[in-house]
Design a protein around this motif. Structure first.
Motif, PDB file in Angstrom:
ATOM      1  N   VAL A  37      45.840  24.165 102.920  1.00 46.42           N
ATOM      2  CA  VAL A  37      46.686  23.940 104.097  1.00 46.42           C
ATOM      3  C   VAL A  37      48.160  24.017 103.701  1.00 46.42           C
ATOM      4  O   VAL A  37      48.982  24.624 104.395  1.00 46.42           O
ATOM      5  N   THR A  40      48.936  27.777 103.239  1.00 47.61           N
ATOM      6  CA  THR A  40      48.888  28.631 104.417  1.00 47.61           C
ATOM      7  C   THR A  40      49.786  28.123 105.544  1.00 47.61           C
ATOM      8  O   THR A  40      50.432  28.895 106.231  1.00 47.61           O
ATOM      9  N   TYR A  41      49.767  26.803 105.754  1.00 46.90           N
ATOM     10  CA  TYR A  41      50.504  26.259 106.902  1.00 46.90           C
ATOM     11  C   TYR A  41      51.580  25.284 106.443  1.00 46.90           C
ATOM     12  O   TYR A  41      51.807  24.258 107.073  1.00 46.90           O
ATOM     13  N   GLY A  46      55.258  26.910 111.922  1.00 43.01           N
ATOM     14  CA  GLY A  46      54.046  27.711 111.963  1.00 43.01           C
ATOM     15  C   GLY A  46      52.830  26.841 112.244  1.00 43.01           C
ATOM     16  O   GLY A  46      51.928  27.224 112.986  1.00 43.01           O
ATOM     17  N   ARG A  47      52.866  25.624 111.650  1.00 40.46           N
ATOM     18  CA  ARG A  47      51.763  24.695 111.839  1.00 40.46           C
ATOM     19  C   ARG A  47      51.654  24.293 113.307  1.00 40.46           C
ATOM     20  O   ARG A  47      50.576  24.247 113.869  1.00 40.46           O
ATOM     21  N   ILE A  50      50.154  27.086 115.378  1.00 41.21           N
ATOM     22  CA  ILE A  50      48.710  27.260 115.224  1.00 41.21           C
ATOM     23  C   ILE A  50      47.973  26.109 115.909  1.00 41.21           C
ATOM     24  O   ILE A  50      46.902  26.280 116.489  1.00 41.21           O
TER      25      ILE A  50
END
Lengths: 540, 328
Positions: A37, A40-41, A46-47, A50
């Protein structure tokens, strides 16, 4: 008291390796998900994006859970807790059945009950042992999260939730052991209960209401009737409340009292659902090795078909809601379409295809069990009797390959039929029926590949059949289904057959991966059959 | 006479263990042939090779002149087999298992005749065919396999310790069925580690140990191998009393009880002396096969072989494996 300690030590001695693998595996999953996590985030904006997407997508909510805040800690809990809970649940059901019904079935329980330990103390020992295991497991999960750099208090709450869910399924497993006559049956019932708990909270989460900022959700009542749902409602790293876990403890206590009441009533070795007498003569269908393989395997196949139909039912009925969410929020539609190769397909088709990968896993699991059954027949010595008649080794193997193929097709068909029909029932277009069957067909090659590869393992390395069978399926599932979500490199994901399954979206579907897998499956099956002609019976 | 089963210098290795080490076996058509040896001697392994379920590592074996490994299916049409440790399908009833095995063997073509044979066998063996495989005791599992074997006529019956787990009453029924099959012209290979069982039924016997044939011939020919143990009690027994009895070996006097052995073919010469002594609690026991081997071959038993003989048998390992499998 001394006897209890002896029994406890015996359980620890017997399970130490197995449980270490379970507990370390679960802790590693927790640790791994934190780093994935972060990688990627890691970026807060961005988190949030998503998460806002997830809130609008019932399929993600169903699979993962509900987001409770946009922080990294909350995101990790949202992404991984339900999986950890399922694993903890399965660890406990297997543990409790192993020390209860399996012991009774093998006659070892009788041996112990004849000592001063009696009939009840072994059960007490199993409960104490299970409770200890869950405390350790919860502790390891908490430590893994803390080691990953998450908030200590929230990690403690997540660990408690894991332990509480595990404890509940310990009691469920013991209860199933009272109901069923065989350990196989008890394991089946208990594992089905874990699956049901996961699915029921999935429905509740998917039907939840998002908050204004799209970072929180109020779940529907379904989530409040699932032990896994109660674990989620501790809202670790957010509200950090342990109160919902009282429900887990209450349910545990209820099941355990039932266990003691039932056990006090019945004979050793008996069960609530009694074993029945059989037929005096065999039906006509039971007159070939193929007939025997089907007779031995069909109850399991029905089980997998029911699971697949359940998955299909959810897919079909949720597909409509997904389409609704997408049209209500144009940004969602745009993002999701960006994920589709060529961008020509519909969101609903993508959703159906994504869920049907799981139906494909069910089909492959069913096939795995068919080959494992063949190995069990060989080890038990029943195969020896069949092969001493005019059944050749090759024909015997082909019988199981046939049953495996039929099982795969049935599992996929029941999923497709349930998905298509439920979509129409909730008012979707009849095109969904075609979409469902296409999505199911796309899963056929991967499942057949699993069947034939395991058959070859059975021929070449018989002793490895059971272990390698489940390992291959587990790795393929993790790499293929979750590899992308946790950011595994592409070459690892490519190892999994499921990665190569066609994705029937829009007009231009690339079926080449499926055709290749189908060809390989056929070649491997032929190799296995030829190899079987040259192989001795192997019972070791 | 035609030879049905023929093996010369048969070898079978499992890794470094030599299960068969140059075994010879010859069974003629229509005879009941005893296949004797202590546990772990290689009886079951030989049978697996004869059934084509294991491949010989050396030597050769034929059944009806055919190669059991290559012509297994062809041969199995003429063979009925009862394994040493019968396992049944847990969720199939005994009746279903009997029907299944008979059908697979091809013995049910004449339905009425098959039904009659099955009903008669279930009756004489006193078997409840409606119980599920998992709920049968060891003896009853054995009965299911025996009924399945005798319910379809076969040219050869290969029976691996078929009476283990049967009570004496059922052993009697089993002996009757063997005689019935033999009277119909079938050939029977009967493996056992109980000498007395073989003595009652067999025309010829082959005795093996550690994978080798040590004796073969008719029982009369092998009589010199057996020595019977005799023991009795009598008040005020002295060595001088015993000295009056002819051909006594290995005498021991413990607590007023005399124990000694005599060559089996000289038992009758003993009786007048025993009558004269007015013995009480007379016991005459034929030696077990293991005792026989210890007496005749004990000195040849080297340490490696001794440990091999004590290692768990294939059957015991299989039971362990089955237990492990059931836990999964």
């Amino acid at each position: 008291m001394n006897t209890l300690v002896t029994l406890l030590l015996q359980r620890i001695r017997r399970d130490r390796l197995q449980l270490l693998i379970w507990i370390f595996g679960i802790a590693l999953l927790a640790l791994f998900s934190v780093s994935a996590v972060e990688k990627t985030y890691g970026d807060p904006a961005g988190r949030q994006n998503i998460l806002q997407l997830a809130v609008a997508n019932p399929s993600i909510l169903m699979l993962r859970g509900t987001p409770e805040g946009g922080g990294l800690d909350q995101f990790v809990f949202f992404e991984i807790f339900t999986f950890i809970a399922v694993l903890a649940g399965l660890m406990n059901t297997f543990l409790s059945v192993r020390h209860s019904r399996a012991e009774e079935e093998s006659g070892r329980a009788e041996l112990l009950a004849a000592t001063p330990a009696g009939r009840t103390l072994p059960t007490v020992a199993t409960i104490v042992f299970g409770a200890l295991v869950n405390v350790v497991n919860g502790l390891f999960v908490a430590l893994a999260f803390i080691a990953g750099g998450l908030d200590a208090k929230g990690s403690f709450v997540a660990g408690c939730a894991t332990a509480a869910v595990g404890l509940t399924f310990l009691a469920v497993g013991l209860f199933a052991a009272q109901l069923m006559r065989t350990s196989r049956g008890a394991n089946g019932v208990a594992a089905a209960a874990v699956t049901a708990a996961y699915v029921i909270r999935g429905i509740g989460d998917a039907l939840g209401t998002p908050s204004a900022d799209h970072l929180h959700m109020t779940v529907a009542w379904w989530s409040w009737i699932s032990p896994i749902g109660w674990g989620q409602q501790t809202l670790a790293y957010d509200a950090n409340t342990l109160t919902p876990l009282l429900l887990n403890l209450a349910l545990t206590a209820a099941f355990l009292s039932l266990v003691f009441v039932l056990q006090a009533q019945r004979d050793s070795g008996a069960s609530l659902l009694a074993g029945r007498l059989g037929r005096v003569a065999a039906r006509n269908s039971l007159s070939s090795s193929l007939g025997l393989a089907w007779r031995l395997q069909w109850p399991t196949v029905v089980g997998w078909c029911v699971g697949s139909a359940f998955g299909g039912l959810l897919t079909g009925s949720l597909a409509h809601a997904v389409a609704g969410a997408a049209t209500a929020d144009p940004t969602v539609e745009k993002v999701m379409e960006g994920l589709i190769p060529g961008g020509t397909g519909s969101l609903v088709q993508l959703f159906i295809s994504a869920i049907f990968v799981m139906v494909g896993v069910l089909a492959a699991a069913c096939a795995t069990q068919v080959i494992i059954r063949m190995r069990q027949e060989e080890v038990a010595g029943t195969a020896e009797q069949v092969l001493a008649t005019r059944v050749s080794r090759a024909r015997w193997l082909i019988g199981y390959l046939t049953v495996g193929t039929v099982s795969i097709v049935l599992v996929l068909l029941s999923g497709a039929a349930a998905s298509g029909l439920s979509a129409v029932a909730v008012g979707d277009t009849s095109a969904r029926i075609g979409d469902s069957f296409a999505a199911a067909a796309a899963q056929l090659p991967a499942a057949l590949l699993y069947l034939s590869v395991l058959a070859l393992v059975f021929v070449a390395l018989p002793g490895w059949t059971v272990g390698l069978g489940w390992t291959l399926l587990g790795l393929g599932t993790v790499f293929g289904l979750f590899g992308g979500l946790v950011g595994m490199p592409e070459w690892i994901r490519d190892i999994s057959p499921f990665t190569h399954s066609p994705v029937p979206i829009g007009t231009s579907t690339d079926w080449s991966g499926g055709v290749w897998m189908l060809c390989i499956a056929v070649v491997v099956a032929i190799l296995a059959t030829v190899g079987m002609k040259r192989r001795e019976l192997n019972t070791a | 006479m035609n030879t049905v089963i023929e093996a010369h210098g048969l070898e079978k290795r499992y890794g470094r263990v030599r299960a068969l080490d140059g075994l010879d076996l010859s069974v003629d058509a229509g005879e009941v042939h005893g296949f004797l040896g202590p546990n772990g001697a290689g009886k079951s392994t030989t049978i697996l090779v004869l059934l084509g379920l294991a491949r010989a590592s050396g030597g050769n074996a034929t059944v009806f002149g055919q190669d059991p490994w290559n012509d297994a299916v062809e041969l199995h049409k003429r063979i009925a087999y009862v394994p040493g440790d019968v396992s049944l399908w847990p969720n199939l009833s005994g009746g279903e298992a009997i029907d299944l095995l008979s059908r697979l063997r091809g013995g049910t073509d004449d339905k009425a005749a098959y039904a009659e044979r099955k009903a008669r066998l279930i009756e004489v063996f006193q078997l409840d065919p409606s119980k599920k495989g998992r709920s049968y005791s060891k003896g009853n599992r054995q009965k299911v396999a025996l009924v399945a074997a005798f319910a379809s006529p076969a040219d050869v019956y290969i029976l691996d310790e078929p009476t283990s787990g049967l009570d004496p009453l059922m052993e009697g029924v089993f002996n009757q069925e063997i005689r019935r099959a033999a009277s119909l012209g079938s050939t029977i290979l009967l493996s056992s580690h109980i000498l007395s069982e073989v003595e009652q039924l067999c025309d010829r016997v082959t005795i093996i140990r550690a994978g080798k044939t040590v004796e073969t011939g008719t029982l009369a020919e092998l009589r010199h191998l057996t020595r019977t143990e005799v023991s009795f009690a009598r008040n005020g027994l002295t060595e001088a009393d015993i000295a009056r009895i002819p051909s006594v070996h290995d005498l021991a006097l413990v607590n007023g009880r005399a124990r000694f052995t005599v060559d089996s073919d000289k038992i009758s010469s003993l009786l007048p002396a025993l009558t004269e002594l007015d013995v009480k609690g007379l016991r005459v026991a034929p030696p077990s096969l293991e005792e026989l081997f210890l007496r005749h071959y004990g000195d040849e038993l080297n340490p490696a072989e001794a440990s091999l003989a004590r290692s768990p048998s294939r059957k015991a390992r299989r039971r362990e494996a089955a237990k492990v499998a059931s836990l999964r």
